[in-house]
Design a protein around this motif. Sequence first.
Motif, PDB file in Angstrom:
ATOM      1  N   VAL A  30       0.497  -0.923   0.439  1.00 21.26           N
ATOM      2  CA  VAL A  30      -0.379  -0.173   0.192  1.00 21.26           C
ATOM      3  C   VAL A  30       0.748   1.129   0.310  1.00 21.26           C
ATOM      4  O   VAL A  30       1.758   1.137   1.110  1.00 21.26           O
ATOM      5  CB  VAL A  30      -0.506   0.532   1.162  1.00 21.26           C
ATOM      6  N   MET A  31       0.825   2.152  -0.761  1.00 17.62           N
ATOM      7  CA  MET A  31       0.840   3.061  -0.794  1.00 17.62           C
ATOM      8  C   MET A  31       0.446   4.446  -2.361  1.00 17.62           C
ATOM      9  O   MET A  31      -0.465   4.152  -2.706  1.00 17.62           O
ATOM     10  CB  MET A  31       2.719   3.148  -2.219  1.00 17.62           C
ATOM     11  N   PRO A  32       0.808   5.641  -1.937  1.00 14.89           N
ATOM     12  CA  PRO A  32      -0.263   6.288  -2.404  1.00 14.89           C
ATOM     13  C   PRO A  32       0.253   6.344  -4.250  1.00 14.89           C
ATOM     14  O   PRO A  32       1.296   5.416  -4.675  1.00 14.89           O
ATOM     15  CB  PRO A  32       0.782   8.076  -1.918  1.00 14.89           C
ATOM     16  N   GLY A  33      -0.835   5.733  -5.024  1.00 14.65           N
ATOM     17  CA  GLY A  33      -1.402   5.752  -6.105  1.00 14.65           C
ATOM     18  C   GLY A  33      -1.603   4.513  -6.705  1.00 14.65           C
ATOM     19  O   GLY A  33      -1.690   4.475  -7.808  1.00 14.65           O
ATOM     20  N   VAL A  34      -1.441   3.461  -5.807  1.00 13.44           N
ATOM     21  CA  VAL A  34      -2.008   2.193  -6.331  1.00 13.44           C
ATOM     22  C   VAL A  34      -3.680   1.995  -6.253  1.00 13.44           C
ATOM     23  O   VAL A  34      -3.952   3.263  -4.996  1.00 13.44           O
ATOM     24  CB  VAL A  34      -1.479   1.156  -5.081  1.00 13.44           C
ATOM     25  N   ILE A  45     -18.712  -2.637  -3.813  1.00 15.95           N
ATOM     26  CA  ILE A  45     -17.188  -2.731  -3.459  1.00 15.95           C
ATOM     27  C   ILE A  45     -16.921  -1.709  -5.041  1.00 15.95           C
ATOM     28  O   ILE A  45     -17.001  -1.948  -5.947  1.00 15.95           O
ATOM     29  CB  ILE A  45     -16.832  -4.152  -4.046  1.00 15.95           C
ATOM     30  N   TYR A  46     -15.384  -1.269  -4.556  1.00 12.70           N
ATOM     31  CA  TYR A  46     -15.091  -0.136  -5.278  1.00 12.70           C
ATOM     32  C   TYR A  46     -13.700  -0.371  -5.360  1.00 12.70           C
ATOM     33  O   TYR A  46     -12.785  -0.687  -4.517  1.00 12.70           O
ATOM     34  CB  TYR A  46     -15.005   1.309  -4.922  1.00 12.70           C
ATOM     35  N   THR A  47     -12.908   0.167  -6.296  1.00 12.79           N
ATOM     36  CA  THR A  47     -11.328   0.855  -6.921  1.00 12.79           C
ATOM     37  C   THR A  47     -11.177   1.317  -6.202  1.00 12.79           C
ATOM     38  O   THR A  47     -12.068   2.838  -7.598  1.00 12.79           O
ATOM     39  CB  THR A  47     -11.588  -0.762  -8.033  1.00 12.79           C
ATOM     40  N   GLY A  48     -10.990   2.054  -5.627  1.00 16.19           N
ATOM     41  CA  GLY A  48     -10.303   3.863  -5.233  1.00 16.19           C
ATOM     42  C   GLY A  48      -8.494   4.107  -5.569  1.00 16.19           C
ATOM     43  O   GLY A  48      -7.607   2.679  -6.256  1.00 16.19           O
ATOM     44  N   ILE A  49      -7.898   5.129  -5.701  1.00 16.28           N
ATOM     45  CA  ILE A  49      -6.575   5.505  -5.376  1.00 16.28           C
ATOM     46  C   ILE A  49      -6.204   5.533  -4.548  1.00 16.28           C
ATOM     47  O   ILE A  49      -6.792   6.491  -3.536  1.00 16.28           O
ATOM     48  CB  ILE A  49      -6.467   6.657  -6.791  1.00 16.28           C
ATOM     49  N   VAL A  50      -5.196   5.382  -3.484  1.00 14.12           N
ATOM     50  CA  VAL A  50      -5.010   5.361  -1.890  1.00 14.12           C
ATOM     51  C   VAL A  50      -3.672   6.910  -2.622  1.00 14.12           C
ATOM     52  O   VAL A  50      -3.202   7.032  -3.438  1.00 14.12           O
ATOM     53  CB  VAL A  50      -4.042   4.589  -2.356  1.00 14.12           C
ATOM     54  N   GLU A  73       1.843  -1.827  -8.105  1.00 11.53           N
ATOM     55  CA  GLU A  73       2.745  -0.693  -9.392  1.00 11.53           C
ATOM     56  C   GLU A  73       1.639   0.839  -8.901  1.00 11.53           C
ATOM     57  O   GLU A  73       0.833   0.556  -9.570  1.00 11.53           O
ATOM     58  CB  GLU A  73       2.853  -1.127 -10.514  1.00 11.53           C
ATOM     59  N   PRO A  74       1.933   1.646  -8.453  1.00 13.53           N
ATOM     60  CA  PRO A  74       0.736   2.994  -8.259  1.00 13.53           C
ATOM     61  C   PRO A  74       0.511   3.303 -10.386  1.00 13.53           C
ATOM     62  O   PRO A  74       1.232   3.279 -11.315  1.00 13.53           O
ATOM     63  CB  PRO A  74       1.996   4.093  -7.694  1.00 13.53           C
ATOM     64  N   VAL A  75      -0.352   3.560  -9.896  1.00 14.91           N
ATOM     65  CA  VAL A  75      -1.230   3.832 -11.281  1.00 14.91           C
ATOM     66  C   VAL A  75      -1.239   5.401 -11.400  1.00 14.91           C
ATOM     67  O   VAL A  75      -1.612   5.952 -12.772  1.00 14.91           O
ATOM     68  CB  VAL A  75      -2.516   3.112 -12.205  1.00 14.91           C
ATOM     69  N   GLY A 105     -11.605   3.849 -18.332  1.00 15.00           N
ATOM     70  CA  GLY A 105     -12.762   3.650 -17.360  1.00 15.00           C
ATOM     71  C   GLY A 105     -11.851   1.697 -17.119  1.00 15.00           C
ATOM     72  O   GLY A 105     -12.129   1.180 -16.247  1.00 15.00           O
ATOM     73  N   ALA A 106     -11.048   1.175 -18.049  1.00 16.10           N
ATOM     74  CA  ALA A 106     -10.769  -0.290 -17.928  1.00 16.10           C
ATOM     75  C   ALA A 106      -9.805  -0.325 -17.049  1.00 16.10           C
ATOM     76  O   ALA A 106      -8.626  -1.389 -16.681  1.00 16.10           O
ATOM     77  CB  ALA A 106     -10.155  -0.768 -19.647  1.00 16.10           C
ATOM     78  N   ILE A 107      -8.744   1.128 -16.851  1.00 18.34           N
ATOM     79  CA  ILE A 107      -7.813   1.068 -15.397  1.00 18.34           C
ATOM     80  C   ILE A 107      -8.632   0.339 -14.258  1.00 18.34           C
ATOM     81  O   ILE A 107      -8.610  -0.260 -12.754  1.00 18.34           O
ATOM     82  CB  ILE A 107      -7.254   2.813 -14.716  1.00 18.34           C
ATOM     83  N   ILE A 108      -9.409   1.378 -14.019  1.00 20.08           N
ATOM     84  CA  ILE A 108     -11.158   1.478 -12.423  1.00 20.08           C
ATOM     85  C   ILE A 108     -12.210   1.150 -13.075  1.00 20.08           C
ATOM     86  O   ILE A 108     -13.530   1.762 -13.509  1.00 20.08           O
ATOM     87  CB  ILE A 108     -11.275   3.277 -12.043  1.00 20.08           C
TER      88      ILE A 108
END
Length: 762
Positions: A30-34, A45-50, A73-75, A105-108
């Motif tokens: 877990v790090m910023p951007g992942v 359930i959602y996919t978010g960004i740290v 890897e951070p996106v 959209g395909a990333i999240i």
Amino acid sequence: MAQQFADIILPLAVKGRFTYRIPERLLSVVMPGVKAVVPFGSRNIYTGIVSAVHDHPPEEGKVRDIADIPGNEPVVTTLQLRFWQWIASYYMCTEGEVMKAALPGAIIPDGLQASGVNERYRPRQETFVGIAGEFTEHALNGILDSLRKAPKQAIVLETFLALTGYPDSNDPLPVKKSFLLREAGASSSHIDALVRKKVLSYISLDVSRLGTYNGPVSDLNPLSKAQETAYASVCSQLEERKISLLHGVTSSGKTELYIHLINEQLKKGKQVLYMLPEIALTTQIILRLRKYFGAVTGVYHSRFNDQEKVEIWKKVSKSEEDGGYRLILGVRSALFLPFTDLGLVIVDEEHDGSYKQHDPAPRYHARDSAIVLASLHKAFTVLGSATPSIESYSNAVAGKYGLTELNERHGAIKLPSIVIADTREAARKKVMTSHFTPQLLNAIDNALENREQVILFKNRRGFSSYVECSECGWIPSCTRCAVSLTYHKGINRLVCHYCGYETPVPSRCGSCRSPGMLTRGFGTEKIEDEIKIVFPSARVARLDQDTTRNKNSFSRIIEAFARGDTDILIGTQMISKGLDFENLTVVGILNADNLLNFPDFRAHERSYQLIEQVSGRAGRRQKQGIVVIQTSDPRSTIIRLVLNHDYIKMFRLQTEERKTFNYPPFCRMIRISVRHHERSKLDGYAAILGNELKQQFGKRILGPEYPLVGQVQLWYIKNILVKIERERSLAKTKEIIGAAIEKVMKEKGASSLRIAVDVDPY
């Protein structure tokens, strides 16, 4: 070790970030951007960004655990997160809304049920052919001898060996199956047989969906003396102020200057973002840029599908050594790409209204946001235009930006001569042919005789503006929007240009049942029909939203015109922007009055820009072009200024007028749009919000009032305009507006109310 928590941005229009506990098994990733998969609400359930990792538990409420981290890897970079935060703060929206706009959209994936989240990006795989083992040259000769009764298999093997260099090359690269079949002139069954014999093998490999440039790379063209002076001026201003406005007349060679500026940054190992207002413009310019910079040049816009966007996203984040893009050509959404080392942002045609996102949120202006993005990267920004926006030119005159003027066309080509054709006088004398004046017809006739090309500009698509009953004046209107329907002859239907509603053309009046339905007004479709009647031997094409719905249709129409396969091109605003055609000598602007008579404080500025930009397409090589402007008011101030190509006078007149009436750049503006399905309820809620704001801002509040189109997609609309003095705190103003909106949303029954805030709505 203290318990760790993560703040997560979710793709929702909800204020703030959400804090989740990091389970021990995920602490290392877990790090910023992942990406983080988290539960939200009872079942979703959602996919978010740290966005941040810390050890501060939330003050209230139960803390839930992060469910998963898909991909280590951070996106998103930390700079991107800062940029999102600025966009959300300045344009009064949520970071979740910015995230939805920014990421493909395909990333999240969107919020899914508790069954789980499935990754939507799938690499494209293709079948390749490799060698099945290690063979000596002697062994291969033996295999070829054994294939004498299977000559096609022998040809396939010989072709494979020739393409890979095996066995001289110990580690041969696999060959794409389709390519091997084509080169060998064989079928799949012949390769299948060699695979069964364990001579060759099939390998599935990930391949890019993006085209690769394998053409030659040319040296840069030398700059003319005027361009060299301008280039030196821009470079010195960038060192001093970081931002420079390049005001160059049409065809003065601004793109050539950009190319030299790009080259300088690429040599330093930096990335460059070259922004254009329309997808349309990328078609011509990408070919030009790849000619000089090759495969490091990429394109990004909305016509790419989600899978392609993910691949572009990844290439922007890679280094040049890993096949990454260093130069990106894109429209406003390209701002959100994961640049790692941005050195220069170019905003071409910076005045263009397409840089402003109106709906949905974030309602950002790409030009202004590009300046902030560049500052975050400590990069330079170059704004370019033949007709700069009043705001940008004011900033340059005030010394906030550098200013470079390029007042001569490249190669000393003369600016086009302007002819004003009085349509009212021509109609009175009965010399109009359809919608064309004698001056325009003569110019077209001469051009066609000399095998030159013509562009006709009409800023309205469709066949006619509306249909009307000749007996009672009834006009068919949209059932969901407060607008008349436009007649499209090609599909023989009435269409709403606001919501897309369609209906057959009525044979009788909907009010008095009279059969006398007439078409009124005209658009590009009607011009196309009628120009074919006047010039039957001319090859005619049309360029508007109706003819460019498919992915490559714009390119096809433009390339046909560039090759000379089209004599007359009819179009809307699309044809006004940055296009460069060698043989185009005549431009006709039909009904310029439509542009001028619009209830907006920028109407005259935009009319001047549009007419000047369209005019600038003519005579860009050896011959001087001619522009015919058809108008019923030839004495119009704006028309007279275009006649003399006098931008400076237009700027002076507009700034004087705006100063008198307190419009930008002398104030800031925020528009609040209030929407409801019931008109009476809208009136009530809008009045409450208006009164709340007037208590704080007094006469700075205009409205609430219905806009020109007071209903869209069944939503009634009322607007409130807030004018803020430059010296007043914008942050404090937004805080007050936000509090007032929250108060109204707590009113009884306000759950069905929709309120949108647009900062800098112009």
